[in-house]
Design an enzyme around this catalytic site. Structure first.
Site, PDB file in Angstrom:
ATOM      1  N   SER A  98      -0.789 -30.201   2.821  1.00 16.10           N
ATOM      2  CA  SER A  98      -0.676 -31.146   3.944  1.00 16.10           C
ATOM      3  C   SER A  98      -1.600 -30.772   5.098  1.00 16.10           C
ATOM      4  CB  SER A  98       0.787 -31.245   4.424  1.00 16.10           C
ATOM      5  OG  SER A  98       1.135 -30.177   5.293  1.00 16.10           O
ATOM      6  N   LYS A 125      -5.349 -26.764   3.814  1.00 16.24           N
ATOM      7  CA  LYS A 125      -5.621 -25.354   3.559  1.00 16.24           C
ATOM      8  C   LYS A 125      -5.786 -25.086   2.065  1.00 16.24           C
ATOM      9  CE  LYS A 125      -3.156 -24.035   7.773  1.00 16.24           C
ATOM     10  NZ  LYS A 125      -1.868 -23.567   8.331  1.00 16.24           N
ATOM     11  N   ILE A 146       0.849  -1.202   0.000  1.00 16.65           N
ATOM     12  CA  ILE A 146       0.000   0.000   0.000  1.00 16.65           C
ATOM     13  C   ILE A 146       0.883   1.249   0.000  1.00 16.65           C
ATOM     14  CG2 ILE A 146      -1.603   1.330   1.455  1.00 16.65           C
ATOM     15  CD1 ILE A 146      -3.024  -0.825  -0.090  1.00 16.65           C
ATOM     16  N   GLU A 182      -1.885   3.078   5.938  1.00 16.44           N
ATOM     17  CA  GLU A 182      -1.163   3.811   4.884  1.00 16.44           C
ATOM     18  C   GLU A 182      -2.117   4.200   3.740  1.00 16.44           C
ATOM     19  OE1 GLU A 182       1.879   4.984   5.165  1.00 16.44           O
ATOM     20  OE2 GLU A 182       2.490   3.902   6.978  1.00 16.44           O
ATOM     21  N   HIS A 231      -0.846 -16.518   6.332  1.00 18.25           N
ATOM     22  CA  HIS A 231      -1.353 -17.586   7.181  1.00 18.25           C
ATOM     23  C   HIS A 231      -2.842 -17.422   7.436  1.00 18.25           C
ATOM     24  CE1 HIS A 231      -2.051 -19.960  10.838  1.00 18.25           C
ATOM     25  NE2 HIS A 231      -1.115 -20.739  10.336  1.00 18.25           N
TER      26      HIS A 231
END
Lengths: 379, 379, 379, 379
Positions: free
Chosen positions: D343, D346, D110, D139, D305
């Site tokens: 694994s 996700k 940004i 920002e 994540h």
């Protein structure tokens, strides 16, 4: 302190410290203006222009294109206005001095699809000299004989070896390609040896003085291989045709080395010799002769150092573009920034230089599209 | 959905998926047991042992030490039990076969304080052959003449050039060091040229056949320089003394190249020639002769590829330790993992191999302390 | 030019440029002196000392140890000599001011064997506050319930998912571990919710003012989990016991988040709330209260920025050690050097600071062995 | 061996090992065909197409564009054919199911000129939800108040701090920008606090149940800030207008955190609370509701994540594009490849996924030009 209701001055002074007025020449960070008509499926030059004020590597990439455009468009004096001993280096078709451009690349780039781009630059005489690693020489030849294929970074080595498939990053080279290469090159090496021996016989002791035709060097052998391969898809072919020398001091460090090694058995007790001293004289002399010197260095290792070292002979290159993924923290030459080369006199302090931190394959197609290939070549 | 009070099965099935029973041979992750008596100011071997089950590069480092201990302790048959043509490679003092260890390093490691560590390995005959880049040869000699100093990665290049201070990462080399080097090496090059010319005169056409004393190669010149420097702090000195060849196919790519270049003017029209074909035969022959071959490769680029390529000649090394900061994503050889070398036959599929992702200076002192220097050398 | 026998002045002037006299305070590059008696299987402190003049990251590592020794040994005034409002920050057992040390680490380090090292530091009150990512909290707890195992970076994801094996680098966590974690934590979350609701009932509107016991924050929940796990192998256990706060503003970003998410269904329409504003006040207040502030930041991302930002509240940390593999070229905070933090007022201009470019697992065992664990702890 | 004239079988067998016939579906490595008419100043889509068979990151980049085109063009069933409880996730204007696209970015993007590109995607509803780090929120707002400027990676921190210039990579933010931000945001925080207190009064104990208007969360505050900034150059403005949630669990980790910290003193004993539990429910619910889920993750750390973890709730994303410079060797989540996420559940095993190893600023302009912005948007 958690119960206090008073804003602590220590924190607010630190956080809300006033800044000096912004200098007038400061450049605002800006991105692509998507309300423009050309802001869809953008062309290379427009993209690069927009990236100049984006920051991070986007602006470095844009700067790299500027420097390349600078080095290729620079013109000096006309040949006719120069003393004879000044008539060295490169001149354009109209007789004006131009930049001697040294381009370096590592083996893997020839294995990749960038070979076509590199070949394009050589075909159209857009560079003056090349430094390649051994694989950067032989893989160009081998690709004329048989293709390289797309693979995957994670293919297990044992299975590949069992199948005779050699992996280079996410590419695969069938080992048969090297067998074909052996068949192709052995008769040529035979002939080179024959010529070496004949020249020695003809010249006697004079066969060994500097510049003798009896002395083979890596660049001379590479030129010969370019002539022999005789195929328009080849970088070496065009380098031969356009008299663009390809330097490769460690030419034995690859498949050609394997073939030269095998050939020592076939030729025994004779042996083809490759002298690297004559080649260091040749590349250094090109650097000194240049009116201006530019470096486009794709990758790290030997090819980077070799071009920089040659440019030390002229007290520094005038333009420098590095593209690689090396980092300086380990003190490697591969990771050294252009500013390190300035300390050595390999790049001039006032030169335009930049390093783009990227895999070359990711950015060089865009760079070339926006510079060397931004318009149709005339020759 | 936000009002619902029922745990959605989709999520709980995914999150709470059952795993198979943990196989019995699984190794638990464990760290240092600080309740142990030796857990303070730990010794190298204890640290390395603890790191084996820590994961990430800690376990790779520990594995590297294991592999190095394996390669240096391996013993095969006694010389007396072998046919004459089998009596090749390395033997220990009692006559048993041992591993031929190829060690490669880049120039910057000799510039750094690791030079003392590398010298230690050569002094005590702990390695069998070396591949170095040109700077890895000359900086060893130059350090005998004058020191290298600590600097900083961020010192600006222009100021350094003005002062004649050359930067290598966070090190500084005064340019006078290279002037001293020139003074030292020119008389030696004169003598080498003289010997080349005399041998040619003596031998006539036979002077050019394989193995002739009239043919200089990089490894032969390096050995001579090691003899001439005659200083116990030098890697080259001990390599000469212990008959450990140092290969450097691109020996012209550095200050020695500058000196050889200058020398072509002094010697003209004669010229010292350095043949790289004889050296590729020499290193490949060592690889084929080895009972077992181990590689310890510190850094990337030429020195990594050259050792791997030599080990292809024996269908793969038996042990391999890479330490470098290269990454595979750009398809560079520098960043290629050991498993890539397996696809080429440069490392055996069943070999023990590991790559430690690190600046060599950070880990090699610890590695050597825990392996080669874990006990006092006997010779 | 190739025929000329005259050494060109351009090249020799550039190559043989004279340097200024070497300043007296210049430090020579030196390595390990293997002739010393302690130069075998070296101890951590000796290794680190030798590395100080080796260059590259070896000297950065040595500098990191110096800075850590500085921050842990600094002592200021005695408490009795201070005004009451000055009696903030940390004091040693004898009443002297000492450095408030903020340590940050990413999740993976707790998954690795470094957990024991981190636990050691907390157990012996060697740090004052911790910032961790969510995984850095939960994996510590989970490891009490079931182990993590050694795996391999190249194990294919599909096969692992089929087996319920989760990969973290070269480590494996059986998914059953998370099922066990769910069983363990749900009753605790039930209780936390119950306490929240009871406190609200008891306090009424006052339950929501700053510092109310009805307001849960990440650090408060983490402290509770440390109490509940009640196991000496746990970082959280010792943090609870030693009143060392663990901050984790994004506590929902991991398995604990999954459990809190699930719990919203179980608790509906009630909900445990985690307020992050109270925690920013808490960490910032610690920074402002500190006599001196030190940062030991292991890894990048949130945990790095959060500690730096807290230190801005005091106009900069006095000591800073970064260890990570991030690079600055992409403008990431993870890759930013200490000098960037100086521009923001997060590190003092006159502070001692260093960044070590390395996987933490590779160097932190050695660092701790040479500093915090160089002698037996007294408590 | 050096005298032998017989080619050793060991070497020739290894070097000339035969390979299996090349499978028919193997894809040849190919580059740009510069003889084509469109091969000058190429358009984004043509460049990307050519890069698909180039290898290394060029082919990864091309693959990233394919996956993005796949995720944005996928259409499922018509809303009218679905049961009511199935009518979740995203639908196109004609009522067909489409991919829920989670885009994550780090703060620095940004700050860079990429903000305009990210704003373009949000303005035209091309993504469904965003996860940003705190700086990625503030920002964007600050840039409405005052510009960010181009700087240099090597500007010394002390001088910058003296001038009140904060450095982000090669960008500079005058500290006055943060003062302006403080002036702008404090009245808004006052109002948010007021609303919190009023809602509590109005609702009593019910004010604290899930979904209550008395509970502020990071995403709710961000939405409000987007409304208040009311400027078409802002990502937050368009996110508010287009109801695209921006998640930022650690919203206190930046300038907003400083302001919230300051505000606790102004508001004392009252306090604005930001609950992160309600937000984890919100993002996880979006993931579960999605017909297909796509991830475009620009950078590493928390934002990477957090999106992956949300996609675990649906047992994996269907499409995933990672762009970052992280490496897996240190076991960091930032450096973990898509296969690692498989694994964990996700990313689905059968999903299309790729990681491009690059500074985002270098490649995202080209990617967007060749995908989202390859034709004029219709809305």
């Amino acid at each position: 302190m958690s119960g206090s209701g008073k804003l602590p001055g220590l924190a607010s002074d630190a956080v809300l410290k006033q800044s000096i007025p912004v200098p007038e020449d400061f450049q605002e960070v800006k991105g692509i203006d998507y309300s423009q008509d050309n802001a869809y499926n953008m062309r290379a030059k427009d993209l690069i222009k927009s990236m100049s004020t984006m920051g991070f590597q986007a602006s470095s990439l844009s700067q790299a294109c500027d420097i390349i455009d600078n080095m290729r468009s620079w013109r000096g004096k006309h040949k006719d206005t120069l003393e004879e001993h000044e008539q060295t280096g490169e001149f354009d078709d109209e007789g004006y001095q131009k930049t001697t451009i040294f381009m370096g690349y590592t083996s893997n780039l020839i294995s990749s699809g960038l070979r076509d781009t590199l070949r394009y630059l050589v075909q159209h005489k857009m560079v003056s000299a090349i430094v390649a690693s051994a694989g950067g020489v032989e893989e160009d030849l081998i690709k004329v004989l048989a293709p390289t294929y797309m693979g995957d970074f994670t293919l297990p080595g044992k299975g590949l070896r069992d199948q005779g498939m050699n992996r280079i990053g996410n590419l695969l080279v069938p080992n048969d390609n090297y067998c074909k290469f052996e068949e192709w090159i052995v008769p040529i090496l035979d002939k080179c040896l024959e010529e070496q021996e004949e020249a020695m016989k003809k010249l006697g002791p004079k066969g060994l003085i500097a510049g003798s035709e009896a002395i083979w060097t890596p660049s001379k052998l590479i030129d010969r291989l370019g002539k022999e391969i005789n195929d328009e898809s080849s970088v070496l072919y065009w380098a031969h045709k356009n008299k663009i020398p390809i330097f490769c001091p460690a030419l034995t460090d690859g498949s050609i080395g394997d073939m030269l090694f095998f050939h020592t058995f076939k030729a025994s007790p004779q042996q083809l010799r490759l002298d690297i001293v004559a080649d260091i004289r040749k590349i250094n002399s090109m650097s000194m002769a240049a009116s201006k010197a530019g470096m486009i260095i794709l990758g790290g290792g030997l090819i980077k150092h070799h071009i920089c070292n040659a440019c030390l002979m002229r007290n520094g290159a005038d333009y420098a573009v590095y593209i690689n993924t090396g980092q300086e923290f380990d003190g490697s030459d591969a990771g050294a920034r252009p500013d390190e080369a300035i300390s050595w006199g390999k790049i001039k302090a006032e030169a335009k230089s930049v390093k783009v931190y990227a895999d070359v394959s990711l950015v060089f197609p865009l760079i070339v599209a926006a510079t060397f290939a931004s318009e149709k070549p005339q020759n």
